[in-house]
Write a protein that holds these residues in place. Structure first.
Motif, PDB file in Angstrom:
ATOM      1  N   LYS A 171      47.565 145.764  -8.099  1.00 50.00           N
ATOM      2  CA  LYS A 171      47.748 144.427  -8.296  1.00 50.00           C
ATOM      3  C   LYS A 171      46.909 143.485  -7.749  1.00 50.00           C
ATOM      4  O   LYS A 171      46.078 142.492  -8.348  1.00 50.00           O
ATOM      5  CB  LYS A 171      49.203 143.886  -7.183  1.00 50.00           C
ATOM      6  N   PHE A 172      46.269 143.748  -6.652  1.00 50.25           N
ATOM      7  CA  PHE A 172      44.938 142.796  -6.113  1.00 50.25           C
ATOM      8  C   PHE A 172      43.645 143.132  -7.022  1.00 50.25           C
ATOM      9  O   PHE A 172      42.861 142.173  -7.116  1.00 50.25           O
ATOM     10  CB  PHE A 172      44.427 143.654  -4.799  1.00 50.25           C
TER      11      PHE A 172
ATOM     12  N   LEU B 222      43.816 140.713 -10.078  1.00 47.99           N
ATOM     13  CA  LEU B 222      43.862 139.339  -9.453  1.00 47.99           C
ATOM     14  C   LEU B 222      43.108 138.468 -10.577  1.00 47.99           C
ATOM     15  O   LEU B 222      41.977 138.938 -10.818  1.00 47.99           O
ATOM     16  CB  LEU B 222      43.475 138.891  -8.154  1.00 47.99           C
ATOM     17  N   SER B 223      43.670 137.308 -11.147  1.00 49.45           N
ATOM     18  CA  SER B 223      42.702 136.703 -11.916  1.00 49.45           C
ATOM     19  C   SER B 223      42.508 135.291 -10.921  1.00 49.45           C
ATOM     20  O   SER B 223      43.401 134.799 -10.328  1.00 49.45           O
ATOM     21  CB  SER B 223      43.310 136.154 -13.200  1.00 49.45           C
ATOM     22  N   LEU B 224      41.296 134.923 -10.800  1.00 50.01           N
ATOM     23  CA  LEU B 224      40.893 133.882 -10.043  1.00 50.01           C
ATOM     24  C   LEU B 224      41.162 132.590 -10.503  1.00 50.01           C
ATOM     25  O   LEU B 224      41.187 132.334 -11.712  1.00 50.01           O
ATOM     26  CB  LEU B 224      39.624 134.040  -9.852  1.00 50.01           C
ATOM     27  N   PRO B 225      41.186 131.403  -9.764  1.00 45.96           N
ATOM     28  CA  PRO B 225      41.506 130.103 -10.220  1.00 45.96           C
ATOM     29  C   PRO B 225      40.339 129.724 -11.024  1.00 45.96           C
ATOM     30  O   PRO B 225      39.200 130.134 -10.781  1.00 45.96           O
ATOM     31  CB  PRO B 225      41.816 129.510  -9.029  1.00 45.96           C
TER      32      PRO B 225
ATOM     33  N   VAL C 140      36.970 128.582  -9.478  1.00 45.44           N
ATOM     34  CA  VAL C 140      35.879 129.297  -9.193  1.00 45.44           C
ATOM     35  C   VAL C 140      34.427 129.332 -10.244  1.00 45.44           C
ATOM     36  O   VAL C 140      33.417 129.685  -9.704  1.00 45.44           O
ATOM     37  CB  VAL C 140      36.452 130.820  -9.038  1.00 45.44           C
ATOM     38  N   GLN C 141      34.937 129.159 -11.342  1.00 41.17           N
ATOM     39  CA  GLN C 141      34.069 129.091 -12.639  1.00 41.17           C
ATOM     40  C   GLN C 141      32.799 128.283 -12.218  1.00 41.17           C
ATOM     41  O   GLN C 141      31.669 128.311 -12.702  1.00 41.17           O
ATOM     42  CB  GLN C 141      34.618 128.981 -13.720  1.00 41.17           C
TER      43      GLN C 141
ATOM     44  N   VAL D 215      31.587 135.851 -11.171  1.00 37.51           N
ATOM     45  CA  VAL D 215      32.458 136.738 -10.303  1.00 37.51           C
ATOM     46  C   VAL D 215      31.894 138.111 -10.620  1.00 37.51           C
ATOM     47  O   VAL D 215      31.770 138.510 -11.890  1.00 37.51           O
ATOM     48  CB  VAL D 215      33.636 136.425 -10.466  1.00 37.51           C
TER      49      VAL D 215
ATOM     50  N   THR E  31      32.785 140.991  -8.000  1.00 39.66           N
ATOM     51  CA  THR E  31      33.615 141.870  -7.531  1.00 39.66           C
ATOM     52  C   THR E  31      34.539 140.895  -6.444  1.00 39.66           C
ATOM     53  O   THR E  31      34.271 139.578  -6.235  1.00 39.66           O
ATOM     54  CB  THR E  31      33.180 142.814  -6.318  1.00 39.66           C
ATOM     55  N   THR E  32      35.992 141.262  -6.379  1.00 39.24           N
ATOM     56  CA  THR E  32      36.963 140.501  -5.626  1.00 39.24           C
ATOM     57  C   THR E  32      37.362 141.459  -4.871  1.00 39.24           C
ATOM     58  O   THR E  32      38.032 142.663  -4.821  1.00 39.24           O
ATOM     59  CB  THR E  32      38.016 139.982  -6.689  1.00 39.24           C
ATOM     60  N   GLN E  33      37.420 141.106  -3.448  1.00 39.98           N
ATOM     61  CA  GLN E  33      38.049 141.892  -2.451  1.00 39.98           C
ATOM     62  C   GLN E  33      38.971 141.331  -1.237  1.00 39.98           C
ATOM     63  O   GLN E  33      38.633 140.224  -1.105  1.00 39.98           O
ATOM     64  CB  GLN E  33      37.079 142.611  -1.583  1.00 39.98           C
TER      65      GLN E  33
ATOM     66  N   PHE F 271      46.978 133.225  -4.458  1.00 41.76           N
ATOM     67  CA  PHE F 271      46.417 134.243  -3.315  1.00 41.76           C
ATOM     68  C   PHE F 271      47.074 133.937  -2.188  1.00 41.76           C
ATOM     69  O   PHE F 271      47.214 135.094  -1.416  1.00 41.76           O
ATOM     70  CB  PHE F 271      44.810 133.837  -3.267  1.00 41.76           C
TER      71      PHE F 271
ATOM     72  N   GLU G 290      37.772 137.649  -0.738  1.00 40.35           N
ATOM     73  CA  GLU G 290      36.611 137.248  -0.935  1.00 40.35           C
ATOM     74  C   GLU G 290      35.909 137.698  -2.207  1.00 40.35           C
ATOM     75  O   GLU G 290      35.947 138.808  -2.466  1.00 40.35           O
ATOM     76  CB  GLU G 290      35.675 138.071   0.238  1.00 40.35           C
TER      77      GLU G 290
ATOM     78  N   LYS H 187      32.763 138.112  -4.616  1.00 42.85           N
ATOM     79  CA  LYS H 187      31.375 138.087  -4.589  1.00 42.85           C
ATOM     80  C   LYS H 187      30.714 137.813  -6.175  1.00 42.85           C
ATOM     81  O   LYS H 187      31.381 138.450  -6.920  1.00 42.85           O
ATOM     82  CB  LYS H 187      30.707 139.307  -4.136  1.00 42.85           C
ATOM     83  N   GLY H 188      29.574 137.282  -6.267  1.00 39.79           N
ATOM     84  CA  GLY H 188      28.970 137.102  -7.546  1.00 39.79           C
ATOM     85  C   GLY H 188      27.731 136.511  -7.431  1.00 39.79           C
ATOM     86  O   GLY H 188      27.046 136.295  -6.495  1.00 39.79           O
TER      87      GLY H 188
END
Lengths: 153, 153
Positions: A116-117, A120-123, A126-127, A132, A134-136, B117, B138, B140-141
């Motif tokens: 699931k994590f 995740l789609s970012l808001p 963020v663009q 982007v 990586t997402t952690q 989130f 977090e 990264k990009g």
DNA sequence: TTAGGTGCAAATTCTTTGCACCCTG
DNA sequence: CAGGGTGCAAAGAATTTGCACCTAA
């Protein structure tokens, strides 16, 4: 929110004044300027950057006062540190997509997995910051061992 | 996965051997043991811990070889660093729940917000590690500025 | 053989500390 | 005025580097 607004700064300064008073500490010019420097930056400055910023307004401030004051602000809970506060760099040979649990007490770190994590789609906001890669997810808490032992390390 | 399995270690070592060969670097006893030490630990050790672990099997290894080798392993992409990779502690006066975007090129850091989130529910496996206090994403990009400039900082 | 790798020790860099003077409360 | 706070300089940690010897390829 790309910028820290005047309102945010006002609010943070007010919070600072109150917390400072409550803690019984003295409200010095240095402390005020150092906190203001952190409070007004949207980036998250390191010690050197805070020092340079404060110096513009207060040329006689010393670097170690900045160190001491930032440490003190952290104790009061007025600011947070990013990255291993007072810790060393760690190394990770797990190259598959995973997330971290970090024990705030003893520093224990464990990987965990979650489809699931991973998806995740970012808001959209963020663009406007960048592209982007990586997402952690980083979870902080108390590990079972520390929880059993209670407060002390 | 709580433990690193024998299989994982085997696989990581194989990957290491191949990457090492491809890079044209020499496959020394030290490098092998240092990588093995990181590869087999489920925790994410710091330099000192790696050093102590390797010393048990190879008492003459020097601390700076560990530093150099870990840096080299990172360049090869065989391991990652956690926490401020070669960076200083940063400070954050934003106490509301937020997430971070970090530019891997220039270190720029920006906050972003996401209700989604904030409400993430963690997988059950996390319960076997400890009690969760905070969850932060977090990202990264590459920030827009760095993307425009291309490769160079 | 031979270029890259290692160990040692010294150098850097980042952060903390001891002490005398200063300033807030 | 008193005690905490600050600046300075020196100490401590963590990490990097120069150099001569060693070793994998």
């Amino acid at each position: 929110m790309v910028k820290v607004t005047k309102q945010d700064i006002e609010q943070r300064m007010a919070h600072f004044n109150e917390a400072c008073r409550n803690s019984g500490a003295k409200l010095t010019h240095q402390r005020m300027e150092i906190f203001r420097e952190v409070a007004q930056s949207a980036d998250h400055p390191d010690v050197e950057k805070v020092y340079q910023g404060v110096r513009k307004r207060m040329p006689t401030v010393s670097l170690d006062t900045v160190y001491r004051t930032l440490g003190w602000l952290k104790e009061l809970g007025l600011i947070k540190t990013l990255g291993p506060p007072r810790e060393r760099t760690r190394f990770d040979a797990n190259l598959s997509h995973h997330h971290h649990f970090v024990c705030v007490q003893c520093g224990l770190m464990r990987d965990f997995y979650s489809d699931k994590f991973d998806k995740l789609s970012l808001p959209e906001s963020v663009q406007s910051i960048g592209y982007v890669e990586t997402t952690q997810v980083e979870v902080k808490g108390i590990c079972l061992k520390c929880a059993v032992k209670g407060k002390p390390i």
